[in-house]
Design a protein around this motif. Structure first.
Motif, PDB file in Angstrom:
ATOM      1  N   ILE A   9     -15.870   8.235  58.569  1.00 17.05           N
ATOM      2  CA  ILE A   9     -15.895   7.998  60.027  1.00 17.05           C
ATOM      3  C   ILE A   9     -17.348   8.092  60.488  1.00 17.05           C
ATOM      4  CG2 ILE A   9     -15.073   8.790  62.289  1.00 17.05           C
ATOM      5  CD1 ILE A   9     -12.417   9.488  60.943  1.00 17.05           C
ATOM      6  N   ARG A  10     -17.882   9.293  60.640  1.00 23.44           N
ATOM      7  CA  ARG A  10     -19.298   9.378  61.056  1.00 23.44           C
ATOM      8  C   ARG A  10     -20.239   9.000  59.916  1.00 23.44           C
ATOM      9  NH1 ARG A  10     -18.897  14.799  64.785  1.00 23.44           N
ATOM     10  NH2 ARG A  10     -17.461  13.866  66.288  1.00 23.44           N
ATOM     11  N   ASP A  58      -6.877  18.248  60.861  1.00 23.81           N
ATOM     12  CA  ASP A  58      -6.983  17.590  59.547  1.00 23.81           C
ATOM     13  C   ASP A  58      -6.704  18.569  58.406  1.00 23.81           C
ATOM     14  OD1 ASP A  58      -7.407  15.175  60.704  1.00 23.81           O
ATOM     15  OD2 ASP A  58      -9.537  15.023  60.237  1.00 23.81           O
ATOM     16  N   SER A  76     -19.325   9.950  52.599  1.00 23.43           N
ATOM     17  CA  SER A  76     -18.997  10.645  53.841  1.00 23.43           C
ATOM     18  C   SER A  76     -18.873  12.134  53.552  1.00 23.43           C
ATOM     19  CB  SER A  76     -17.663  10.098  54.376  1.00 23.43           C
ATOM     20  OG  SER A  76     -16.974  11.085  55.102  1.00 23.43           O
ATOM     21  N   GLY A  78     -17.465  14.339  55.407  1.00 26.81           N
ATOM     22  CA  GLY A  78     -16.106  14.773  55.745  1.00 26.81           C
ATOM     23  C   GLY A  78     -15.125  14.465  54.623  1.00 26.81           C
ATOM     24  N   GLU A  82     -12.927  17.104  52.469  1.00 27.45           N
ATOM     25  CA  GLU A  82     -11.456  17.019  52.383  1.00 27.45           C
ATOM     26  C   GLU A  82     -10.991  17.004  50.924  1.00 27.45           C
ATOM     27  OE1 GLU A  82     -10.498  14.654  56.516  1.00 27.45           O
ATOM     28  OE2 GLU A  82     -11.153  13.486  54.803  1.00 27.45           O
TER      29      GLU A  82
HETATM   30  O1  6IA Z   1     -17.956  12.907  57.928  1.00 28.81           O
HETATM   31  P1  6IA Z   1     -16.979  11.819  58.363  1.00 28.81           P
HETATM   32  O2  6IA Z   1     -16.843  11.712  59.821  1.00 28.81           O
HETATM   33  O3  6IA Z   1     -17.315  10.461  57.731  1.00 28.81           O
HETATM   34  O4  6IA Z   1     -15.567  12.304  57.775  1.00 28.81           O
HETATM   35  C1  6IA Z   1     -14.441  11.461  57.720  1.00 28.81           C
HETATM   36  C2  6IA Z   1     -13.184  12.235  57.316  1.00 28.81           C
HETATM   37  O5  6IA Z   1     -13.021  13.381  58.155  1.00 28.81           O
HETATM   38  C3  6IA Z   1     -11.914  11.389  57.471  1.00 28.81           C
HETATM   39  O6  6IA Z   1     -11.257  11.249  56.214  1.00 28.81           O
HETATM   40  C4  6IA Z   1     -11.034  12.136  58.477  1.00 28.81           C
HETATM   41  O7  6IA Z   1      -9.848  12.612  57.906  1.00 28.81           O
HETATM   42  C5  6IA Z   1     -11.885  13.298  58.963  1.00 28.81           C
HETATM   43  N1  6IA Z   1     -12.363  13.059  60.335  1.00 28.81           N
HETATM   44  C6  6IA Z   1     -13.646  12.997  60.751  1.00 28.81           C
HETATM   45  N2  6IA Z   1     -13.719  12.670  62.076  1.00 28.81           N
HETATM   46  C7  6IA Z   1     -12.463  12.533  62.480  1.00 28.81           C
HETATM   47  C8  6IA Z   1     -11.903  12.148  63.706  1.00 28.81           C
HETATM   48  N3  6IA Z   1     -12.762  11.804  64.676  1.00 28.81           N
HETATM   49  N4  6IA Z   1     -10.557  12.096  63.821  1.00 28.81           N
HETATM   50  C9  6IA Z   1      -9.788  12.394  62.745  1.00 28.81           C
HETATM   51  N5  6IA Z   1     -10.254  12.717  61.524  1.00 28.81           N
HETATM   52  C10 6IA Z   1     -11.586  12.791  61.398  1.00 28.81           C
HETATM   53  C11 6IA Z   1     -12.567  11.555  66.014  1.00 28.81           C
HETATM   54  C12 6IA Z   1     -11.560  10.537  66.392  1.00 28.81           C
HETATM   55  C13 6IA Z   1     -11.414  10.282  67.872  1.00 28.81           C
HETATM   56  C14 6IA Z   1     -10.156   9.510  68.119  1.00 28.81           C
HETATM   57  C15 6IA Z   1     -11.615  11.425  68.792  1.00 28.81           C
END
Ligand code: 6IA
Length: 134
Positions: A9-10, A58, A76, A78, A82
């Motif tokens: 995501i981020r 999560d 990522s 996150g 996980e």
């Molecule tokens: O570091 P990252 O953001 O790339 O991490 C991605 C992982 O973390 C994904 O596999 C998700 O399960 C979890 N994750 C990270 N951010 C979110 C999120 N953001 N919502 C749900 N799971 C997340 C905000 C969404 C928004 C609708 C408010």
């Protein structure tokens, strides 16, 4: 079967369409607990004040899941977190990876015998998931 799908995501949303395709295919095999990861507009919905809520939710979903399917082509933090969390709970973990120039998966994943790393091409998604779940 409860499936936790993890994708960047981020860490970057370049692969969000691939995530959506994987999630749509995963639904044939069980309940996908994290459908939002495939939402193309997810980042525009982001609200930093909700981070603690997202983390706790999560973690709870990982605990409830039977299997983790992670798309790891786009690195990522996150997703790595996980995977490590799920490993400590002895969950089954599948990491899907597309060979793309300039993208290499961390040795913490490829060197980990608890993570089954599967190389695939986008057009092979349905066959790859069938091989995992059947
Ligand atoms: O570091 P990252 O953001 O790339 O991490 C991605 C992982 O973390 C994904 O596999 C998700 O399960 C979890 N994750 C990270 N951010 C979110 C999120 N953001 N919502 C749900 N799971 C997340 C905000 C969404 C928004 C609708 C408010």
């Amino acid at each position: 079967m409860k499936i936790y799908f993890a994708g960047s995501i981020r860490g970057g949303r370049d692969d969000s369409i691939v995530y959506k395709k994987i999630i749509d295919n995963l639904k044939e095999y069980g309940e996908v607990l994290t459908e939002h990861v495939g939402n193309e507009n997810l980042l525009s919905l982001e609200d930093n004040n909700k981070d603690e809520y997202i983390y706790k939710r999560d973690i709870d979903l990982i605990e409830k899941s039977d299997v983790i399917v992670a798309e790891v082509t786009n690195p990522s933090l996150g997703v790595g977190y996980e995977i490590a969390y799920a490993e400590k709970l002895n969950k089954k973990i599948f990491c899907l990876y597309r060979q793309l120039e300039g993208k290499k998966v961390s040795a913490m994943i490829t060197g980990n015998s608890n993570c089954k790393v599967i190389h695939y091409k986008e057009e092979e998604i349905s066959e790859v998931l069938e091989s995992i779940f059947k």
